[in-house]
Design an enzyme around this catalytic site. Sequence first.
Site, mmCIF file in Angstrom:
data_model
loop_
_atom_site.group_PDB
_atom_site.id
_atom_site.type_symbol
_atom_site.label_atom_id
_atom_site.label_comp_id
_atom_site.label_asym_id
_atom_site.label_seq_id
_atom_site.Cartn_x
_atom_site.Cartn_y
_atom_site.Cartn_z
ATOM 1 N N CYS A 48 0.319 -4.876 6.554
ATOM 2 C CA CYS A 48 0.780 -6.090 5.890
ATOM 3 C C CYS A 48 1.384 -7.019 6.944
ATOM 4 C CB CYS A 48 1.827 -5.729 4.849
ATOM 5 S SG CYS A 48 2.620 -7.167 4.105
ATOM 6 N N CYS A 51 5.409 -7.229 6.191
ATOM 7 C CA CYS A 51 6.397 -6.154 6.378
ATOM 8 C C CYS A 51 5.897 -5.009 7.246
ATOM 9 C CB CYS A 51 6.835 -5.616 5.021
ATOM 10 S SG CYS A 51 5.562 -4.649 4.190
ATOM 11 N N CYS A 97 1.218 -6.309 -1.673
ATOM 12 C CA CYS A 97 1.861 -5.250 -0.895
ATOM 13 C C CYS A 97 2.993 -4.667 -1.741
ATOM 14 C CB CYS A 97 2.416 -5.818 0.402
ATOM 15 S SG CYS A 97 3.424 -4.630 1.315
ATOM 16 N N CYS A 120 -10.594 -7.370 -1.895
ATOM 17 C CA CYS A 120 -10.941 -8.608 -1.212
ATOM 18 C C CYS A 120 -9.638 -9.221 -0.692
ATOM 19 C CB CYS A 120 -11.626 -9.525 -2.228
ATOM 20 S SG CYS A 120 -12.244 -11.045 -1.535
#
Length: 134
Positions: A48, A51, A97, A120
Amino acid sequence: MVEKVKKTDDEWKKSLSPEEYKVLREKDTESAFTGSLLHNERTGVYRCAGCGSVLFRSDTKFDSGSGWPSFFEPKSEDAIEKKMDRSLPVPRTEILCAKCGGHLGHVFDDGPAPTGLRYCVNSAALHFEDKEDK
Ligand code: FE
């Protein structure tokens, strides 16, 4: 349970690039075929961009032809949250996330085996990390 990362909008703005902020925090979608990771075929993990949580592995990435990086499965089921998105006439399933709540993209049920799913994802929501040992 995944430990959550919480920041104010100002804090996110300081820690993200403008493109990352628009996608992760404002649920923007980068233009198709423009993302930096679309054609990345290296071995490693996708974290991510907000984070650092590991979200996808390179061996689940495939070329969907959609213009966005596509994966048939997340690194683990609890790394990602799914949410109904009714912003368009045809409802879609948004993926976020699980750790920081950042918008990643959407998941569709037209993916390849073994899952039949297509995650996606915007390149701007991801940071790639080379890793030989998966
Ligand atoms: Fe995150």
